[in-house]
Design a protein around this motif. Sequence first.
Motif, mmCIF file in Angstrom:
data_model
loop_
_atom_site.group_PDB
_atom_site.id
_atom_site.type_symbol
_atom_site.label_atom_id
_atom_site.label_comp_id
_atom_site.label_asym_id
_atom_site.label_seq_id
_atom_site.Cartn_x
_atom_site.Cartn_y
_atom_site.Cartn_z
ATOM 1 N N PRO A 16 0.806 -1.229 0.000
ATOM 2 C CA PRO A 16 0.000 0.000 0.000
ATOM 3 C C PRO A 16 0.838 1.279 0.000
ATOM 4 O O PRO A 16 0.402 2.317 -0.518
ATOM 5 N N GLU A 17 2.049 1.193 0.550
ATOM 6 C CA GLU A 17 2.925 2.364 0.579
ATOM 7 C C GLU A 17 3.936 2.376 -0.557
ATOM 8 O O GLU A 17 4.808 3.247 -0.608
ATOM 9 N N GLY A 18 3.826 1.435 -1.468
ATOM 10 C CA GLY A 18 4.768 1.353 -2.583
ATOM 11 C C GLY A 18 5.928 0.415 -2.285
ATOM 12 O O GLY A 18 6.202 0.071 -1.143
ATOM 13 N N ILE A 19 6.607 -0.014 -3.331
ATOM 14 C CA ILE A 19 7.718 -0.960 -3.224
ATOM 15 C C ILE A 19 9.049 -0.227 -3.311
ATOM 16 O O ILE A 19 9.272 0.579 -4.216
ATOM 17 N N TYR A 20 9.912 -0.534 -2.334
ATOM 18 C CA TYR A 20 11.257 0.031 -2.363
ATOM 19 C C TYR A 20 12.215 -0.854 -3.157
ATOM 20 O O TYR A 20 13.013 -0.379 -3.957
ATOM 21 N N ASP A 21 12.124 -2.164 -2.954
ATOM 22 C CA ASP A 21 13.076 -3.072 -3.584
ATOM 23 C C ASP A 21 12.498 -4.483 -3.606
ATOM 24 O O ASP A 21 11.666 -4.837 -2.774
ATOM 25 N N ALA A 22 12.933 -5.263 -4.585
ATOM 26 C CA ALA A 22 12.621 -6.693 -4.638
ATOM 27 C C ALA A 22 13.813 -7.395 -5.248
ATOM 28 O O ALA A 22 14.510 -6.822 -6.092
ATOM 29 N N TYR A 23 14.023 -8.641 -4.821
ATOM 30 C CA TYR A 23 15.308 -9.241 -5.138
ATOM 31 C C TYR A 23 15.245 -10.765 -5.166
ATOM 32 O O TYR A 23 14.662 -11.369 -4.270
ATOM 33 N N PRO A 24 15.852 -11.423 -6.195
ATOM 34 C CA PRO A 24 15.853 -12.890 -6.279
ATOM 35 C C PRO A 24 17.260 -13.480 -6.234
ATOM 36 O O PRO A 24 18.251 -12.836 -6.562
ATOM 37 N N VAL A 25 17.324 -14.734 -5.850
ATOM 38 C CA VAL A 25 18.525 -15.554 -5.960
ATOM 39 C C VAL A 25 18.078 -16.971 -6.296
ATOM 40 O O VAL A 25 17.063 -17.437 -5.768
ATOM 41 N N LEU A 26 18.797 -17.665 -7.173
ATOM 42 C CA LEU A 26 18.485 -19.053 -7.481
ATOM 43 C C LEU A 26 19.374 -19.963 -6.638
ATOM 44 O O LEU A 26 20.573 -19.695 -6.487
ATOM 45 N N TRP A 27 18.769 -21.031 -6.096
ATOM 46 C CA TRP A 27 19.556 -21.979 -5.321
ATOM 47 C C TRP A 27 19.159 -23.402 -5.662
ATOM 48 O O TRP A 27 18.046 -23.669 -6.110
ATOM 49 N N HIS A 28 20.078 -24.326 -5.431
ATOM 50 C CA HIS A 28 19.880 -25.725 -5.803
ATOM 51 C C HIS A 28 20.006 -26.618 -4.571
ATOM 52 O O HIS A 28 20.888 -26.434 -3.740
ATOM 53 N N GLY A 29 19.115 -27.574 -4.477
ATOM 54 C CA GLY A 29 19.149 -28.521 -3.372
ATOM 55 C C GLY A 29 17.762 -28.792 -2.847
ATOM 56 O O GLY A 29 16.770 -28.260 -3.338
ATOM 57 N N SER A 30 17.685 -29.623 -1.828
ATOM 58 C CA SER A 30 16.398 -29.984 -1.251
ATOM 59 C C SER A 30 15.988 -29.073 -0.111
ATOM 60 O O SER A 30 14.817 -29.014 0.251
ATOM 61 N N ASP A 31 16.960 -28.379 0.467
ATOM 62 C CA ASP A 31 16.685 -27.547 1.629
ATOM 63 C C ASP A 31 17.646 -26.370 1.623
ATOM 64 O O ASP A 31 18.836 -26.539 1.318
ATOM 65 N N PRO A 32 17.176 -25.163 1.944
ATOM 66 C CA PRO A 32 18.068 -23.997 1.927
ATOM 67 C C PRO A 32 19.286 -24.155 2.819
ATOM 68 O O PRO A 32 20.369 -23.668 2.496
ATOM 69 N N ASP A 33 19.121 -24.849 3.944
ATOM 70 C CA ASP A 33 20.230 -24.990 4.889
ATOM 71 C C ASP A 33 21.347 -25.879 4.353
ATOM 72 O O ASP A 33 22.481 -25.818 4.841
ATOM 73 N N THR A 34 21.026 -26.736 3.377
ATOM 74 C CA THR A 34 22.042 -27.636 2.822
ATOM 75 C C THR A 34 22.185 -27.451 1.320
ATOM 76 O O THR A 34 22.598 -28.371 0.607
ATOM 77 N N ALA A 35 21.838 -26.276 0.811
ATOM 78 C CA ALA A 35 21.929 -26.011 -0.621
ATOM 79 C C ALA A 35 23.351 -26.221 -1.112
ATOM 80 O O ALA A 35 24.322 -25.888 -0.438
ATOM 81 N N ASP A 36 23.468 -26.814 -2.315
ATOM 82 C CA ASP A 36 24.795 -27.076 -2.862
ATOM 83 C C ASP A 36 25.138 -26.179 -4.041
ATOM 84 O O ASP A 36 26.131 -26.408 -4.739
ATOM 85 N N GLY A 37 24.332 -25.174 -4.296
ATOM 86 C CA GLY A 37 24.632 -24.233 -5.362
ATOM 87 C C GLY A 37 23.756 -23.003 -5.278
ATOM 88 O O GLY A 37 22.652 -23.047 -4.737
ATOM 89 N N ALA A 38 24.272 -21.886 -5.783
ATOM 90 C CA ALA A 38 23.493 -20.650 -5.825
ATOM 91 C C ALA A 38 23.974 -19.795 -6.976
ATOM 92 O O ALA A 38 25.161 -19.792 -7.321
#
Length: 282
Positions: A85-107
Motif C-alpha cells: 500500500p505504501e509502494g515498493i522500495y526493492d525486490a530481489y531474487p537468488v536461485l539456489w539448488h538442493g532440497s533444503d536452503p540450509d544444505t543447498a549445494d549451489g546458488a
Amino acid sequence: MAAVTGALALSALAVPAAQADDHMPNLASLVPSTSKATPFAAAGPTDEGEGDTKITSVTVNGGKNIVVGTTVKKSFTVSVTATDPEGIYDAYPVLWHGSDPDTADGALVPEGLDQEFVGDCTNSSATTATCKVTLTADPAVDLYSNILAGTWKVWVGAIGNDGDYVIRDAYKTAKVQRASKLTVNASPEPVTKGKTITVTGKLSRANWEDHKYHGYTNQPVKLQFRKKGSDTYSTVKTITSNSTGELKTTVKAATDGYFRYSFAGTTTTPAVNATGDFVDVR
C-alpha cells in the motif's frame, strides 16, 4: 534486524566446503554489511514477512530455461513484481539448488558482487513495482558439478517503502541445463533414386566438470526430412544414441531434400535440432 540488505539475506545458504569441493562460494560472505533501506531479517531464505508487502509474480530469464555451456558465462534477468500500500522500495531474487536452503549445494547470484544488491525497479502504480536483477551462471565457478543440472528454486524477497517485507525461500522453480549439440551427415551426395542413404550424427552435451562436450548416451532422437521447397520437417523414424552419443541409420533415396536429427530434450539438457544436410537425388 541486522544491517544488511534483506534482498540477499542468504547466510543460511552457506555451502559446506566438502559439498562444493572449494568451487562454491560461502554465500554468507556475499551479504553486504550496509543497506540503504530498512533491512530484512538476516535469518536466511525462509518464508517470513512483516506487514502487507506481497510478491505477485516472478519471471526467470523471460520464461525460458537457463542453458549453460562449458566456458561462457550466462547472464540472465529475473523480474520480481511486488505490491505494498505504501509502494515498493526493492525486490530481489537468488536461485539456489538442493532440497533444503540450509544444505543447498549451489546458488546463482548477481553480477558485480562489489556493488549494492538492489533491483532495478520500475513503478507501474503507486503500490506496485517490478524489479529486475541480472544473475549469472558461470560454468567455471558456479556450476562445478553436473549434479547441478535440472531444477533450481527461486528465493525472492520484497520490501515496501514503509519497511514491511516478505521473503519466500522457494517461490517457484527454474531449470538450469547443460547445453546440447547435435550434428548430421547424409551420404552419399548425390545419390541415385532408390539407393540407400546413410545418415550419421552425434548428440553431445556440456560437461561442467571437465568443460568439454561428451556424447549423450541412450537418448531417443528423431530423424527428420524436409522436401526441397518445403518449410516443414516430418519425422522419418526414431533411433537411440549409442554409448558415445553417436547416431546412425539408413533410408531410401526418394527426392531432393534435407535430413536432420532432432532431440526433444530432458530436464537437464535442452532440445536441439541439427542443421539440415541437403541430399541431391538423381
